[in-house]
Design a protein around this motif. Sequence first.
Motif, PDB file in Angstrom:
ATOM      1  N   SER A  20       0.796  -1.228   0.000  1.00  0.00           N
ATOM      2  CA  SER A  20       0.000   0.000   0.000  1.00  0.00           C
ATOM      3  C   SER A  20       0.827   1.277   0.000  1.00  0.00           C
ATOM      4  O   SER A  20       0.267   2.368  -0.112  1.00  0.00           O
ATOM      5  CB  SER A  20      -0.934   0.007   1.229  1.00  0.00           C
ATOM      6  OG  SER A  20      -1.789  -1.100   1.228  1.00  0.00           O
ATOM      7  N   ASP A  21       2.148   1.170   0.144  1.00  0.00           N
ATOM      8  CA  ASP A  21       2.944   2.394   0.189  1.00  0.00           C
ATOM      9  C   ASP A  21       3.232   2.908  -1.216  1.00  0.00           C
ATOM     10  O   ASP A  21       2.698   2.409  -2.201  1.00  0.00           O
ATOM     11  CB  ASP A  21       4.231   2.176   1.001  1.00  0.00           C
ATOM     12  CG  ASP A  21       5.157   1.148   0.359  1.00  0.00           C
ATOM     13  OD1 ASP A  21       5.034   0.911  -0.859  1.00  0.00           O
ATOM     14  OD2 ASP A  21       6.009   0.585   1.072  1.00  0.00           O
ATOM     15  N   ASP A  22       4.086   3.917  -1.310  1.00  0.00           N
ATOM     16  CA  ASP A  22       4.341   4.575  -2.595  1.00  0.00           C
ATOM     17  C   ASP A  22       5.486   3.956  -3.389  1.00  0.00           C
ATOM     18  O   ASP A  22       5.851   4.470  -4.443  1.00  0.00           O
ATOM     19  CB  ASP A  22       4.647   6.061  -2.364  1.00  0.00           C
ATOM     20  CG  ASP A  22       3.449   6.817  -1.833  1.00  0.00           C
ATOM     21  OD1 ASP A  22       2.323   6.311  -2.003  1.00  0.00           O
ATOM     22  OD2 ASP A  22       3.628   7.898  -1.251  1.00  0.00           O
ATOM     23  N   SER A  23       6.070   2.898  -2.894  1.00  0.00           N
ATOM     24  CA  SER A  23       7.218   2.300  -3.583  1.00  0.00           C
ATOM     25  C   SER A  23       6.788   1.115  -4.435  1.00  0.00           C
ATOM     26  O   SER A  23       5.722   0.530  -4.243  1.00  0.00           O
ATOM     27  CB  SER A  23       8.259   1.843  -2.562  1.00  0.00           C
ATOM     28  OG  SER A  23       7.715   0.828  -1.728  1.00  0.00           O
ATOM     29  N   LYS A  24       7.646   0.759  -5.369  1.00  0.00           N
ATOM     30  CA  LYS A  24       7.412  -0.438  -6.168  1.00  0.00           C
ATOM     31  C   LYS A  24       7.613  -1.651  -5.279  1.00  0.00           C
ATOM     32  O   LYS A  24       8.507  -1.674  -4.441  1.00  0.00           O
ATOM     33  CB  LYS A  24       8.393  -0.466  -7.340  1.00  0.00           C
ATOM     34  CG  LYS A  24       8.197  -1.631  -8.298  1.00  0.00           C
ATOM     35  CD  LYS A  24       9.197  -1.538  -9.445  1.00  0.00           C
ATOM     36  CE  LYS A  24       9.031  -2.704 -10.410  1.00  0.00           C
ATOM     37  NZ  LYS A  24      10.020  -2.652 -11.519  1.00  0.00           N
ATOM     38  N   CYS A  25       6.797  -2.671  -5.465  1.00  0.00           N
ATOM     39  CA  CYS A  25       6.900  -3.824  -4.591  1.00  0.00           C
ATOM     40  C   CYS A  25       6.471  -5.094  -5.304  1.00  0.00           C
ATOM     41  O   CYS A  25       5.468  -5.110  -6.022  1.00  0.00           O
ATOM     42  CB  CYS A  25       6.034  -3.628  -3.342  1.00  0.00           C
ATOM     43  SG  CYS A  25       6.055  -5.035  -2.200  1.00  0.00           S
ATOM     44  N   GLU A  26       7.251  -6.145  -5.110  1.00  0.00           N
ATOM     45  CA  GLU A  26       6.898  -7.483  -5.577  1.00  0.00           C
ATOM     46  C   GLU A  26       7.018  -8.404  -4.369  1.00  0.00           C
ATOM     47  O   GLU A  26       8.111  -8.635  -3.864  1.00  0.00           O
ATOM     48  CB  GLU A  26       7.843  -7.916  -6.694  1.00  0.00           C
ATOM     49  CG  GLU A  26       7.499  -9.252  -7.311  1.00  0.00           C
ATOM     50  CD  GLU A  26       8.410  -9.591  -8.485  1.00  0.00           C
ATOM     51  OE1 GLU A  26       8.970 -10.701  -8.491  1.00  0.00           O
ATOM     52  OE2 GLU A  26       8.561  -8.739  -9.384  1.00  0.00           O
ATOM     53  N   ALA A 146       5.664 -12.263 -18.398  1.00  0.00           N
ATOM     54  CA  ALA A 146       4.847 -11.450 -19.289  1.00  0.00           C
ATOM     55  C   ALA A 146       4.133 -10.321 -18.564  1.00  0.00           C
ATOM     56  O   ALA A 146       3.969  -9.226 -19.117  1.00  0.00           O
ATOM     57  CB  ALA A 146       3.819 -12.331 -20.005  1.00  0.00           C
ATOM     58  N   ILE A 147       3.722 -10.558 -17.313  1.00  0.00           N
ATOM     59  CA  ILE A 147       2.905  -9.552 -16.632  1.00  0.00           C
ATOM     60  C   ILE A 147       3.725  -8.461 -15.953  1.00  0.00           C
ATOM     61  O   ILE A 147       3.252  -7.331 -15.776  1.00  0.00           O
ATOM     62  CB  ILE A 147       1.960 -10.221 -15.604  1.00  0.00           C
ATOM     63  CG1 ILE A 147       0.853  -9.244 -15.183  1.00  0.00           C
ATOM     64  CG2 ILE A 147       2.724 -10.712 -14.404  1.00  0.00           C
ATOM     65  CD1 ILE A 147       0.042  -8.648 -16.308  1.00  0.00           C
ATOM     66  N   ARG A 148       4.951  -8.742 -15.604  1.00  0.00           N
ATOM     67  CA  ARG A 148       5.736  -7.746 -14.852  1.00  0.00           C
ATOM     68  C   ARG A 148       5.791  -6.373 -15.544  1.00  0.00           C
ATOM     69  O   ARG A 148       5.538  -5.351 -14.894  1.00  0.00           O
ATOM     70  CB  ARG A 148       7.148  -8.268 -14.583  1.00  0.00           C
ATOM     71  CG  ARG A 148       7.206  -9.389 -13.574  1.00  0.00           C
ATOM     72  CD  ARG A 148       8.629  -9.791 -13.288  1.00  0.00           C
ATOM     73  NE  ARG A 148       9.304  -8.865 -12.392  1.00  0.00           N
ATOM     74  CZ  ARG A 148      10.605  -8.913 -12.124  1.00  0.00           C
ATOM     75  NH1 ARG A 148      11.371  -9.833 -12.695  1.00  0.00           N
ATOM     76  NH2 ARG A 148      11.157  -8.051 -11.301  1.00  0.00           N
ATOM     77  N   LEU A 162       2.994  -6.228  -7.245  1.00  0.00           N
ATOM     78  CA  LEU A 162       2.719  -7.596  -7.649  1.00  0.00           C
ATOM     79  C   LEU A 162       2.742  -8.479  -6.407  1.00  0.00           C
ATOM     80  O   LEU A 162       3.727  -8.512  -5.672  1.00  0.00           O
ATOM     81  CB  LEU A 162       3.760  -8.094  -8.654  1.00  0.00           C
ATOM     82  CG  LEU A 162       3.688  -9.579  -9.033  1.00  0.00           C
ATOM     83  CD1 LEU A 162       2.345  -9.909  -9.680  1.00  0.00           C
ATOM     84  CD2 LEU A 162       4.834  -9.944  -9.979  1.00  0.00           C
ATOM     85  N   LEU A 163       1.648  -9.178  -6.177  1.00  0.00           N
ATOM     86  CA  LEU A 163       1.550 -10.116  -5.067  1.00  0.00           C
ATOM     87  C   LEU A 163       1.533 -11.533  -5.636  1.00  0.00           C
ATOM     88  O   LEU A 163       0.757 -11.837  -6.545  1.00  0.00           O
ATOM     89  CB  LEU A 163       0.263  -9.869  -4.269  1.00  0.00           C
ATOM     90  CG  LEU A 163      -0.102 -10.918  -3.211  1.00  0.00           C
ATOM     91  CD1 LEU A 163       0.946 -10.964  -2.101  1.00  0.00           C
ATOM     92  CD2 LEU A 163      -1.483 -10.635  -2.629  1.00  0.00           C
ATOM     93  N   GLU A 189      15.921  -8.590  -5.995  1.00  0.00           N
ATOM     94  CA  GLU A 189      15.966  -7.191  -6.398  1.00  0.00           C
ATOM     95  C   GLU A 189      15.528  -6.336  -5.211  1.00  0.00           C
ATOM     96  O   GLU A 189      14.825  -6.814  -4.310  1.00  0.00           O
ATOM     97  CB  GLU A 189      15.056  -6.977  -7.599  1.00  0.00           C
ATOM     98  CG  GLU A 189      15.474  -7.765  -8.838  1.00  0.00           C
ATOM     99  CD  GLU A 189      14.521  -7.564  -9.998  1.00  0.00           C
ATOM    100  OE1 GLU A 189      13.900  -6.500 -10.089  1.00  0.00           O
ATOM    101  OE2 GLU A 189      14.384  -8.498 -10.815  1.00  0.00           O
ATOM    102  N   PRO A 190      15.928  -5.049  -5.179  1.00  0.00           N
ATOM    103  CA  PRO A 190      15.612  -4.198  -4.015  1.00  0.00           C
ATOM    104  C   PRO A 190      14.130  -4.122  -3.674  1.00  0.00           C
ATOM    105  O   PRO A 190      13.763  -3.965  -2.504  1.00  0.00           O
ATOM    106  CB  PRO A 190      16.153  -2.828  -4.441  1.00  0.00           C
ATOM    107  CG  PRO A 190      17.252  -3.150  -5.407  1.00  0.00           C
ATOM    108  CD  PRO A 190      16.788  -4.361  -6.152  1.00  0.00           C
ATOM    109  N   HIS A 191      13.267  -4.247  -4.684  1.00  0.00           N
ATOM    110  CA  HIS A 191      11.828  -4.112  -4.429  1.00  0.00           C
ATOM    111  C   HIS A 191      11.153  -5.450  -4.141  1.00  0.00           C
ATOM    112  O   HIS A 191       9.950  -5.499  -3.900  1.00  0.00           O
ATOM    113  CB  HIS A 191      11.139  -3.459  -5.628  1.00  0.00           C
ATOM    114  CG  HIS A 191      11.187  -4.288  -6.879  1.00  0.00           C
ATOM    115  ND1 HIS A 191      12.275  -4.292  -7.717  1.00  0.00           N
ATOM    116  CD2 HIS A 191      10.296  -5.164  -7.408  1.00  0.00           C
ATOM    117  CE1 HIS A 191      12.038  -5.122  -8.722  1.00  0.00           C
ATOM    118  NE2 HIS A 191      10.856  -5.659  -8.558  1.00  0.00           N
TER     119      HIS A 191
END
Length: 219
Positions: A20-26, A146-148, A162-163, A189-191
Amino acid sequence: MIEHEFKLSKKQYKAIRLLSDDSKCELLYGGAAGGGKSVLGCAWQIARRLSFAKSHGLIIRQTRKDFYSTVLITFNKVAELLNMGTGWSFTINEQKDEIQFSNGSIIFIRDGAFKPSDPQYDRLKLEVMDAWIEEGTQVDERAYIAIRPRIREIHGGKYSKLLITTNPGRGWIKRRFIKNDDGNVPKLEPHQCIIQALVSDNPDKEFAINYAESLSQLD
């Protein structure tokens, strides 16, 4: 929104915060049956669609049948709990494989199985704000690849999320996140992040106890 209206475990709450935060996340969430993975995914997708009108999300399951016979049941239960007098609504459009919300938001439903008739996964060429891969060990790695790059719709400064929820298993998830073919822990990766969820983490303690007893009887 969710944490005030829905009972979450500590690990589900942590996952919601990351998503929910403002950063990219996987985020890879899972590790055991009964850890609340499907409830988390459904609650997160509903909250995102309601928080950002006319936004688009995606749920990927191995087959279309898997979604309608399993995920949709949980989705309806979670939606009922979250909708306590709030007035929002949604409809299931099985012809388009979409969940359409009253505020104009849409969740696309797609299968992640590999099909020789669609080797490039053209069915995943969607513009979405976020995506959820359910039972990731069953979904083909090519669907993940494909979805990333398609998770790029931006609303209110909220970036791609992406969850991936899954039970333990061999394959691309283990190789990419847990232990590679050389037996080494891969560098994320960092995210990218991992939350291990066990049946004991399920906020429904009666369910957790009963389910743990059932699991203990398996080979």
